[in-house]
Design an enzyme around this catalytic site. Structure first.
Site, PDB file in Angstrom:
ATOM      1  NE  ARG A  15      -2.008  -1.700   3.573  1.00 44.23           N
ATOM      2  CZ  ARG A  15      -2.438  -1.868   4.815  1.00 44.23           C
ATOM      3  NH1 ARG A  15      -3.652  -1.437   5.153  1.00 44.23           N
ATOM      4  NH2 ARG A  15      -1.672  -2.442   5.716  1.00 44.23           N
ATOM      5  CE  LYS A  73       0.666  -2.197   9.575  1.00 41.52           C
ATOM      6  NZ  LYS A  73      -0.516  -2.464  10.435  1.00 41.52           N
ATOM      7  CE1 TYR A  92      -5.644   2.372  10.335  1.00 40.38           C
ATOM      8  CE2 TYR A  92      -4.490   1.949   8.273  1.00 40.38           C
ATOM      9  CZ  TYR A  92      -5.673   2.155   8.971  1.00 40.38           C
ATOM     10  OH  TYR A  92      -6.865   2.156   8.306  1.00 40.38           O
ATOM     11  CG  HIS A  94      -2.276  -0.924  15.109  1.00 39.20           C
ATOM     12  ND1 HIS A  94      -3.621  -1.021  15.423  1.00 39.20           N
ATOM     13  CD2 HIS A  94      -2.203  -0.812  13.753  1.00 39.20           C
ATOM     14  CE1 HIS A  94      -4.334  -0.985  14.306  1.00 39.20           C
ATOM     15  NE2 HIS A  94      -3.501  -0.851  13.286  1.00 39.20           N
ATOM     16  CD  GLU A 116      -3.913   3.008  15.521  1.00 42.49           C
ATOM     17  OE1 GLU A 116      -2.997   2.898  16.354  1.00 42.49           O
ATOM     18  OE2 GLU A 116      -3.715   3.377  14.333  1.00 42.49           O
ATOM     19  NE  ARG A 201     -22.547  -4.421  14.708  1.00 44.16           N
ATOM     20  CZ  ARG A 201     -22.479  -3.576  13.685  1.00 44.16           C
ATOM     21  NH1 ARG A 201     -23.131  -2.419  13.735  1.00 44.16           N
ATOM     22  NH2 ARG A 201     -21.770  -3.869  12.614  1.00 44.16           N
ATOM     23  CB  VAL A 267      -2.757 -10.356  14.814  1.00 43.48           C
ATOM     24  CG1 VAL A 267      -2.659  -9.730  13.425  1.00 43.48           C
ATOM     25  CG2 VAL A 267      -1.395 -10.828  15.307  1.00 43.48           C
ATOM     26  CG  ASP A 268      -2.515  -4.628  12.919  1.00 47.07           C
ATOM     27  OD1 ASP A 268      -1.322  -4.939  12.820  1.00 47.07           O
ATOM     28  OD2 ASP A 268      -3.203  -4.253  11.957  1.00 47.07           O
ATOM     29  CG  MET A 299      -4.817  -9.968   7.383  1.00 46.77           C
ATOM     30  SD  MET A 299      -6.353 -10.561   8.142  1.00 46.77           S
ATOM     31  CE  MET A 299      -7.160 -11.297   6.718  1.00 46.77           C
TER      32      MET A 299
END
Length: 367
Positions: A15, A73, A92, A94, A116, A201, A267-268, A299
Site C-alpha cells: 500500500r 503502517k 496506523y 497500534h 486507528e 448489535r 493481531v495488530d 492483511m
C-alpha cells in the site's frame, strides 16, 4: 506544509499513503509533497503519475525530512532514526502492541497521530473502518483457502455442495470486521455464528442478515462452544487503542477439530486468541495443537490497489486539515485529537498507557 510520503518497508506491504490524485489535491492547496521513488509501485501507481500530480520524487531520507510524514503502517526499527521532535507522523500506529515503537516516539518527541483512534461523534472510527472492511472480507477468503487440505486444513469447501454440509464459521466480534467477515461467509454458503457483547448489535445483525446466521452473546461458555463446533474461527474484536482481550484461550485449542483454522484480525492489537502471534505475508501460518493459525498483521497489504484507494478516501480530508492548520486542526476537532497518541515526549492515549504500563495524559492536556 512540506509533506513526505515514504515507501512502506514492512514485509510485502504494497500500500501507499497517498494516491497521485490526493497528491494533486495537496499541491493545489499550496503544499509541497515529497514522494519517495517507487512508493506507489506496489499499488500499480507509477512515479510518473506522482510527478505529473506535482510531487517531487525523492529518497527515503528526504521524504522523512518533511514537516508531516503520512504513512500506512507504523515505523519499523530501521526507521526509528528518522523520528524527531518537529515531525508530525500520521499513520496506523497500534502502539498497545508495539512497546519499542512507543518508547522511540516518546524519546524522539514526535507528534504521532494514529489513524486507528481518530473518532467521529457517534464513536465510529473513520480511518480504521476502510481497512477493517477489507480485512474482514479477506479473513473469510483466507480462512477458506487454509481449510484446503494441501494448506494444512481439514479439506473442506466453505460452502459445501448439495448433499454435503458446509463448513461452520464462528466470528468473534460483530463490529466492522466481524460484519464484513460474516457477509462473505454467508455469501459463500457457510454456516455462520457471530458473537458480540452488545445485544443491540446482535439485534442489528439478526435484522440485516434476515436469519441467515446465528447470533450469540459473547460469553466465555458461548465462545468455548462456538470454537469447539467451528471449522473456521475469525477473531474480530476491537477495543479502540487498547490491547485486544484474549477470548480464545490456550485451553480451548485441544477441543477444536484437527485442521481447523483461526484467522485473528485483531493481531495488530495483540490478538484475541491467546496462541496468536504476528506473521507476515511470506510466512503467514503456523500450527498449534493441529489448528492452523493465520496472524498476518497487515492483511489489506495483500490487496493494495483496493486498500490504498479505500484508505486515502478517508485519510485525505484529515491530512488536508492538518497540512493547513497544523496542531490547531486537533484543537478544533476533538475527534481528530483522539488520534493523538504521542506529543512532546508524552503519551497521549490512556488506553496505550494502560496496556504498556506507561503514564499518560489526555490529548486535551497535551494540546
Amino acid at each position: 506544509m512540506i509533506i513526505g510520503i515514504p515507501k512502506e518497508i514492512k514485509t510485502l506491504e504494497n500500500r501507499v499513503a497517498m494516491t497521485p490524485g490526493a497528491v494533486e489535491t495537496l499541491v493545489r492547496q499550496g503544499h509541497t509533497v515529497l514522494t519517495e521513488t517507487g512508493a506507489g509501485l506496489g499499488s500499480g501507481l507509477g512515479d510518473e503519475e506522482y510527478a505529473a500530480a506535482g510531487a517531487r520524487l525523492v529518497t527515503a531520507a528526504e521524504a522523512w525530512g518533511a514537516q508531516m510524514v503520512i504513512k500506512v503502517k507504523e515505523p519499523l526499527e530501521s526507521e526509528f532514526g528518522y523520528l524527531r521532535d518537529d515531525l508530525i507522523l500520521f499513520t496506523y500506529l497500534h502502539l498497545a502492541a508495539a512497546e519499542s515503537l512507543t518508547h522511540a516516539l516518546l524519546k524522539a518527541g514526535t507528534t504521532g497521530i494514529a489513524y486507528e483512534t481518530v473518532t467521529l461523534p457517534d464513536g465510529s472510527l473513520p480511518l480504521l473502518m476502510p481497512m477493517s472492511e477489507v480485512a474482514g472480507r479477506m479473513a473469510t477468503q483466507v480462512g477458506a483457502h487454509y481449510l484446503e487440505k494441501n494448506q494444512g486444513g481439514r479439506g473442506m469447501l466453505l460452502g459445501g455442495v448439495p448433499g454435503v454440509a458446509p463448513a461452520s464459521v464462528a466470528v468473534i466480534g460483530g463490529g466492522v470486521v466481524g460484519t464484513n467477515a460474516a457477509r462473505i461467509a454467508v455469501g459463500m454458503g457457510a454456516h455462520v455464528t457471530i458473537l458480540d457483547l452488545s445485544h443491540k448489535r446482535l439485534q442489528y445483525l439478526d435484522d440485516i442478515f434476515q436469519g441467515r446466521l446465528t447470533t450469540m452473546a459473547s460469553t466465555e461458555p458461548n465462545i468455548r462452544a462456538a470454537v469447539q463446533a467451528s471449522d473456521l474461527v475469525i477473531g474480530a474484536v476491537l477495543v479502540p487503542g487498547a490491547k485486544a482481550p484474549k477470548l480464545v484461550t490456550r485451553e480451548m485449542l485441544p477441543t477444536m477439530k484437527e485442521g481447523s483454522v483461526i484467522v485473528d484480525v485483531a493481531v495488530d492489537q495483540g490478538g484475541c486468541v491467546e496462541t496468536i502471534r504476528a506473521t507476515t505475508h511470506d510466512d503467514p501460518v503456523y500450527v498449534v495443537d493441529g489448528v492452523v493459525h493465520y496472524g498476518v498483521a497487515n492483511m489489506p497489504g495483500a490487496v493494495p490497489r483496493t486498500s490504498t484507494f479505500a484508505l486515502v478516501n478517508q485519510t485525505l480530508p484529515y491530512a488536508l486539515r492538518i497540512a493547513r492548520d497544523g496542531m490547531d486542526a486537533l484543537r478544533k476537532d476533538p475527534g481528530l485529537a483522539l488520534g493523538l497518541n504521542t506529543c512532546k515526549g508524552r503519551l497521549t492515549c490512556p488506553a496505550v498507557g494502560q496496556a504498556l504500563g506507561i503514564d499518560s495524559v489526555t490529548p486535551a492536556q497535551a494540546l
